[in-house]
Design a protein around this motif. Structure first.
Motif, PDB file in Angstrom:
ATOM      1  N   MET A   1     132.067  17.345  -0.857  1.00 58.45           N
ATOM      2  CA  MET A   1     133.122  17.976  -1.647  1.00 58.45           C
ATOM      3  C   MET A   1     133.718  19.098  -0.818  1.00 58.45           C
ATOM      4  O   MET A   1     133.000  19.869  -0.181  1.00 58.45           O
ATOM      5  CB  MET A   1     132.540  18.533  -2.958  1.00 58.45           C
ATOM      6  N   ARG A   2     135.044  19.197  -0.806  1.00 62.86           N
ATOM      7  CA  ARG A   2     135.718  20.209  -0.002  1.00 62.86           C
ATOM      8  C   ARG A   2     136.844  20.840  -0.800  1.00 62.86           C
ATOM      9  O   ARG A   2     137.293  20.313  -1.808  1.00 62.86           O
ATOM     10  CB  ARG A   2     136.250  19.618   1.290  1.00 62.86           C
ATOM     11  N   GLN A   3     137.292  21.987  -0.287  1.00 62.82           N
ATOM     12  CA  GLN A   3     138.369  22.711  -0.923  1.00 62.82           C
ATOM     13  C   GLN A   3     139.489  22.878   0.091  1.00 62.82           C
ATOM     14  O   GLN A   3     139.250  23.332   1.205  1.00 62.82           O
ATOM     15  CB  GLN A   3     137.871  24.071  -1.399  1.00 62.82           C
ATOM     16  N   ASP A   4     140.710  22.491  -0.270  1.00 59.01           N
ATOM     17  CA  ASP A   4     141.840  22.526   0.660  1.00 59.01           C
ATOM     18  C   ASP A   4     142.952  23.396   0.102  1.00 59.01           C
ATOM     19  O   ASP A   4     143.050  23.625  -1.113  1.00 59.01           O
ATOM     20  CB  ASP A   4     142.380  21.112   0.903  1.00 59.01           C
ATOM     21  N   THR A   5     143.841  23.828   1.031  1.00 67.62           N
ATOM     22  CA  THR A   5     145.024  24.592   0.655  1.00 67.62           C
ATOM     23  C   THR A   5     146.233  23.674   0.674  1.00 67.62           C
ATOM     24  O   THR A   5     146.491  22.998   1.680  1.00 67.62           O
ATOM     25  CB  THR A   5     145.250  25.758   1.638  1.00 67.62           C
ATOM     26  N   LEU A   6     146.989  23.645  -0.430  1.00 66.96           N
ATOM     27  CA  LEU A   6     148.197  22.823  -0.497  1.00 66.96           C
ATOM     28  C   LEU A   6     149.371  23.655   0.012  1.00 66.96           C
ATOM     29  O   LEU A   6     149.876  24.545  -0.664  1.00 66.96           O
ATOM     30  CB  LEU A   6     148.460  22.376  -1.942  1.00 66.96           C
ATOM     31  N   ASP A  11     149.774  17.600   2.924  1.00 64.86           N
ATOM     32  CA  ASP A  11     148.506  18.042   2.342  1.00 64.86           C
ATOM     33  C   ASP A  11     148.356  17.531   0.920  1.00 64.86           C
ATOM     34  O   ASP A  11     147.268  17.153   0.486  1.00 64.86           O
ATOM     35  CB  ASP A  11     148.445  19.577   2.356  1.00 64.86           C
ATOM     36  N   LEU A  12     149.442  17.518   0.182  1.00 64.26           N
ATOM     37  CA  LEU A  12     149.386  16.998  -1.181  1.00 64.26           C
ATOM     38  C   LEU A  12     149.040  15.515  -1.182  1.00 64.26           C
ATOM     39  O   LEU A  12     148.297  15.038  -2.042  1.00 64.26           O
ATOM     40  CB  LEU A  12     150.723  17.249  -1.878  1.00 64.26           C
ATOM     41  N   LYS A  13     149.580  14.763  -0.232  1.00 64.14           N
ATOM     42  CA  LYS A  13     149.262  13.341  -0.142  1.00 64.14           C
ATOM     43  C   LYS A  13     147.799  13.126   0.229  1.00 64.14           C
ATOM     44  O   LYS A  13     147.146  12.191  -0.247  1.00 64.14           O
ATOM     45  CB  LYS A  13     150.157  12.662   0.878  1.00 64.14           C
ATOM     46  N   GLY A  14     147.281  14.000   1.116  1.00 67.15           N
ATOM     47  CA  GLY A  14     145.892  13.809   1.566  1.00 67.15           C
ATOM     48  C   GLY A  14     144.870  14.268   0.560  1.00 67.15           C
ATOM     49  O   GLY A  14     143.845  13.618   0.357  1.00 67.15           O
ATOM     50  N   VAL A  15     145.127  15.403  -0.114  1.00 67.36           N
ATOM     51  CA  VAL A  15     144.153  15.958  -1.057  1.00 67.36           C
ATOM     52  C   VAL A  15     144.244  15.250  -2.398  1.00 67.36           C
ATOM     53  O   VAL A  15     143.221  14.936  -3.023  1.00 67.36           O
ATOM     54  CB  VAL A  15     144.388  17.473  -1.220  1.00 67.36           C
ATOM     55  N   CYS A  16     145.467  15.001  -2.852  1.00 67.16           N
ATOM     56  CA  CYS A  16     145.672  14.362  -4.158  1.00 67.16           C
ATOM     57  C   CYS A  16     146.413  13.048  -3.965  1.00 67.16           C
ATOM     58  O   CYS A  16     147.650  12.989  -4.126  1.00 67.16           O
ATOM     59  CB  CYS A  16     146.450  15.290  -5.090  1.00 67.16           C
ATOM     60  N   PRO A  17     145.736  11.978  -3.617  1.00 71.01           N
ATOM     61  CA  PRO A  17     146.405  10.692  -3.413  1.00 71.01           C
ATOM     62  C   PRO A  17     146.928  10.114  -4.722  1.00 71.01           C
ATOM     63  O   PRO A  17     146.456  10.444  -5.802  1.00 71.01           O
ATOM     64  CB  PRO A  17     145.318   9.810  -2.796  1.00 71.01           C
ATOM     65  N   ASN A  52     129.030  22.460  -5.608  1.00 72.14           N
ATOM     66  CA  ASN A  52     127.889  22.156  -6.462  1.00 72.14           C
ATOM     67  C   ASN A  52     128.187  21.185  -7.592  1.00 72.14           C
ATOM     68  O   ASN A  52     127.284  20.830  -8.353  1.00 72.14           O
ATOM     69  CB  ASN A  52     127.332  23.457  -7.080  1.00 72.14           C
ATOM     70  N   VAL A  53     129.440  20.766  -7.730  1.00 71.24           N
ATOM     71  CA  VAL A  53     129.759  19.842  -8.791  1.00 71.24           C
ATOM     72  C   VAL A  53     129.210  18.461  -8.440  1.00 71.24           C
ATOM     73  O   VAL A  53     129.063  18.112  -7.275  1.00 71.24           O
ATOM     74  CB  VAL A  53     131.285  19.793  -9.026  1.00 71.24           C
ATOM     75  N   GLY A  54     128.949  17.676  -9.431  1.00 73.95           N
ATOM     76  CA  GLY A  54     128.326  16.386  -9.187  1.00 73.95           C
ATOM     77  C   GLY A  54     129.265  15.208  -9.169  1.00 73.95           C
ATOM     78  O   GLY A  54     128.809  14.060  -9.266  1.00 73.95           O
ATOM     79  N   TYR A  55     130.583  15.403  -9.023  1.00 73.13           N
ATOM     80  CA  TYR A  55     131.534  14.292  -9.045  1.00 73.13           C
ATOM     81  C   TYR A  55     131.819  13.793  -7.627  1.00 73.13           C
ATOM     82  O   TYR A  55     131.753  14.541  -6.644  1.00 73.13           O
ATOM     83  CB  TYR A  55     132.839  14.723  -9.706  1.00 73.13           C
ATOM     84  N   SER A  56     132.148  12.523  -7.561  1.00 67.30           N
ATOM     85  CA  SER A  56     132.480  11.923  -6.264  1.00 67.30           C
ATOM     86  C   SER A  56     133.856  12.411  -5.797  1.00 67.30           C
ATOM     87  O   SER A  56     134.776  12.619  -6.606  1.00 67.30           O
ATOM     88  CB  SER A  56     132.476  10.396  -6.384  1.00 67.30           C
ATOM     89  N   SER A  57     133.990  12.553  -4.476  1.00 68.23           N
ATOM     90  CA  SER A  57     135.283  13.005  -3.917  1.00 68.23           C
ATOM     91  C   SER A  57     136.374  11.957  -4.093  1.00 68.23           C
ATOM     92  O   SER A  57     137.551  12.271  -3.953  1.00 68.23           O
ATOM     93  CB  SER A  57     135.121  13.347  -2.433  1.00 68.23           C
ATOM     94  N   GLU A  58     136.030  10.722  -4.378  1.00 68.40           N
ATOM     95  CA  GLU A  58     137.022   9.688  -4.637  1.00 68.40           C
ATOM     96  C   GLU A  58     137.639   9.832  -6.019  1.00 68.40           C
ATOM     97  O   GLU A  58     138.734   9.318  -6.274  1.00 68.40           O
ATOM     98  CB  GLU A  58     136.382   8.302  -4.495  1.00 68.40           C
ATOM     99  N   LYS A  59     136.933  10.543  -6.885  1.00 66.25           N
ATOM    100  CA  LYS A  59     137.423  10.713  -8.245  1.00 66.25           C
ATOM    101  C   LYS A  59     138.010  12.097  -8.480  1.00 66.25           C
ATOM    102  O   LYS A  59     139.029  12.257  -9.147  1.00 66.25           O
ATOM    103  CB  LYS A  59     136.275  10.479  -9.247  1.00 66.25           C
ATOM    104  N   VAL A  60     137.335  13.148  -7.961  1.00 66.94           N
ATOM    105  CA  VAL A  60     137.758  14.527  -8.213  1.00 66.94           C
ATOM    106  C   VAL A  60     137.793  15.280  -6.897  1.00 66.94           C
ATOM    107  O   VAL A  60     136.860  15.207  -6.095  1.00 66.94           O
ATOM    108  CB  VAL A  60     136.801  15.227  -9.204  1.00 66.94           C
ATOM    109  N   ARG A  61     138.903  16.005  -6.685  1.00 71.31           N
ATOM    110  CA  ARG A  61     139.049  16.855  -5.502  1.00 71.31           C
ATOM    111  C   ARG A  61     139.533  18.239  -5.931  1.00 71.31           C
ATOM    112  O   ARG A  61     140.154  18.382  -6.985  1.00 71.31           O
ATOM    113  CB  ARG A  61     140.019  16.227  -4.508  1.00 71.31           C
ATOM    114  N   PHE A  62     139.239  19.217  -5.063  1.00 72.06           N
ATOM    115  CA  PHE A  62     139.550  20.604  -5.377  1.00 72.06           C
ATOM    116  C   PHE A  62     140.488  21.175  -4.316  1.00 72.06           C
ATOM    117  O   PHE A  62     140.363  20.871  -3.119  1.00 72.06           O
ATOM    118  CB  PHE A  62     138.251  21.434  -5.445  1.00 72.06           C
ATOM    119  N   ALA A  63     141.397  22.050  -4.785  1.00 72.32           N
ATOM    120  CA  ALA A  63     142.344  22.690  -3.869  1.00 72.32           C
ATOM    121  C   ALA A  63     142.882  23.950  -4.520  1.00 72.32           C
ATOM    122  O   ALA A  63     142.690  24.175  -5.731  1.00 72.32           O
ATOM    123  CB  ALA A  63     143.491  21.743  -3.522  1.00 72.32           C
TER     124      ALA A  63
END
Length: 423
Positions: A1-6, A11-17, A52-63
């Protein structure tokens, strides 16, 4: 899990497909914050939740995104936001490149000074509940918006891009080009520069020499010389079967052809006389000048003479007597005017001049005038000579041409122009 800056569209395409299917939708949890040190705690909280969240990066991403950097994007999703929320967090689902669905997460403010751990736990709980709810197929995000491209915070100006490209090219050349290559390039550039320099010097000296010659009058400009030496050309066309339509039949309205009739023996004598007589009319754009050999055009000439007569009869034409005839042909109106030394109309001008001179002599009693004008010429001039020399066939052509262009000559009309058949 990672945190990105939009901070850009890529970046929007990569973080939030994008994902159109509801069952495979991908959620993006975005923190709306400010770019200052006071808001670092918010980014720390989001980073800890993302780790620490338990979700998969394919389903939930943070930015996270800065308010001052992307005002248009924030304005597009401002509907439904909580102004009294402790942290502004929005969950979006990108259905395509411009269309998104979103929902805001409300984080309640704490009483007093709460510790970061307590803030993390409460925010984590709110985000987890919202994400679990929205991942269900039956649940839908509350709001929908259309967003444009994000402003690229790291974009460079045109001048900066050019400088960067130039420095990149310099580094590349310095790493890949050896000394012998540099010498070859400089040698080539030096040769080209030398050639241009020598050519410029030669052109400069030629211009200086031309100006000196012009100043001393030894050289005339080419354009001035053409203007001085320009003489309008007078072309004489020979009437043949292939030129007959252009010179007679298909003449435009207002155009005429002056045609001299000669034979093979007299053409070398008569053509210069004819050329001299029509030379003053060379600038006229409505006149064509030509000549015809009577041996080739006798059938055509006999036919137009027959058509001009009121009686339809066969004519026997002597080719030798036709030599020295000049025809003015009007192809459009189908008529012609004729000059010949023995034609009554051609001799009219000479006889009229002689009669006027005779009257002048009779009215003046001064013997000197009679001696100067030779009184005894009138009787001889009234009787036309039976024999005409070739050199005198075109003597009256100048006067006839004047009467022709004044409209005082006889016009012989015909019904049609006959074919020019070569004998």
């Amino acid at each position: 899990m990672r945190q990105d800056t939009l901070n850009a569209l890529k970046d929007l395409k990569g973080v939030c497909p994008t994902e159109w299917n509801r069952q495979r939708k991908r959620l993006c949890v975005i923190l709306i914050t400010e770019n200052n040190k006071k808001k670092d705690i918010e980014r720390v909280v989001l980073r800890d939740i993302a780790l620490n969240v338990g979700y998969s990066s394919e389903k939930v991403r943070f930015a996270y995104i800065f308010k001052e950097s992307q005002p248009d994007f924030i304005k597009a999703i401002s509907k439904g936001s909580f102004k009294d929320s402790l942290i502004q967090i929005v969950i979006i689902w990108r259905r395509d490149k411009k269309r998104i669905k979103y929902d805001w997460v409300y984080v309640a403010k704490q009483n007093g000074n709460s510790s970061p751990e307590h803030l993390i736990n409460s925010t984590k709980g709110q985000i987890s509940n919202a994400v679990k709810k929205l991942l269900k197929n039956s649940e839908a995000l509350c709001y929908e918006a259309i967003v444009e491209n994000l402003f690229n915070e790291h974009s460079q100006g045109i001048l900066t891009k050019w400088i960067s490209q130039f420095l990149y090219v310099v580094d590349y050349l310095s790493d890949n080009i050896e000394d012998e290559h540099i010498l070859a390039v400089f040698s080539l550039l030096g040769t080209i520069a030398f050639m241009f320099t020598v050519g410029y010097v030669l052109i400069y000296f030629v211009r200086v020499e031309e100006e000196n010659l012009k100043a001393h009058g030894q050289l005339i400009d080419i354009q001035d010389q053409r203007h001085i030496n320009f003489i309008p050309e007078l072309k004489l066309y020979e009437l043949r079967a292939e030129k007959y339509n252009g010179m007679v039949r298909l003449l435009k309205p207002g155009f005429r052809t002056l045609l001299l009739i000669n034979d093979c023996q007299s053409r070398h004598k008569l053509i210069p006389y004819f050329h001299k007589a029509v030379w003053p009319y060379r600038k006229s754009k409505t006149l064509l000048f030509g000549h015809m050999v009577i041996e080739k055009g006798l059938p055509w000439f006999s036919e137009i003479l027959r058509l001009s007569l009121s009686k339809n009869r066969h004519l026997q034409v002597n080719p030798r007597n036709c030599v020295g005839t000049v025809l003015a042909l009007n192809g459009h109106r189908k008529y012609f005017c004729m000059y010949h030394a023995k034609h009554p109309e051609s001799a009219l001008g000479t006889k009229r001049t002689l009669r006027n001179t005779q009257k002048l002599l009779d009215a003046n009693e001064d013997p000197e005038i009679g001696r100067f004008l030779k009184r005894d010429f009138s009787e001889e001039s009234e009787s036309e000579p039976n024999i005409l020399l070739e050199d005198h066939l075109l003597n009256g052509l100048d006067n006839w041409l004047e009467r022709l262009f004044d409209g005082r000559t006889q016009k012989y009309y015909i019904n049609y122009w006959p074919d020019f058949i070569t004998k």
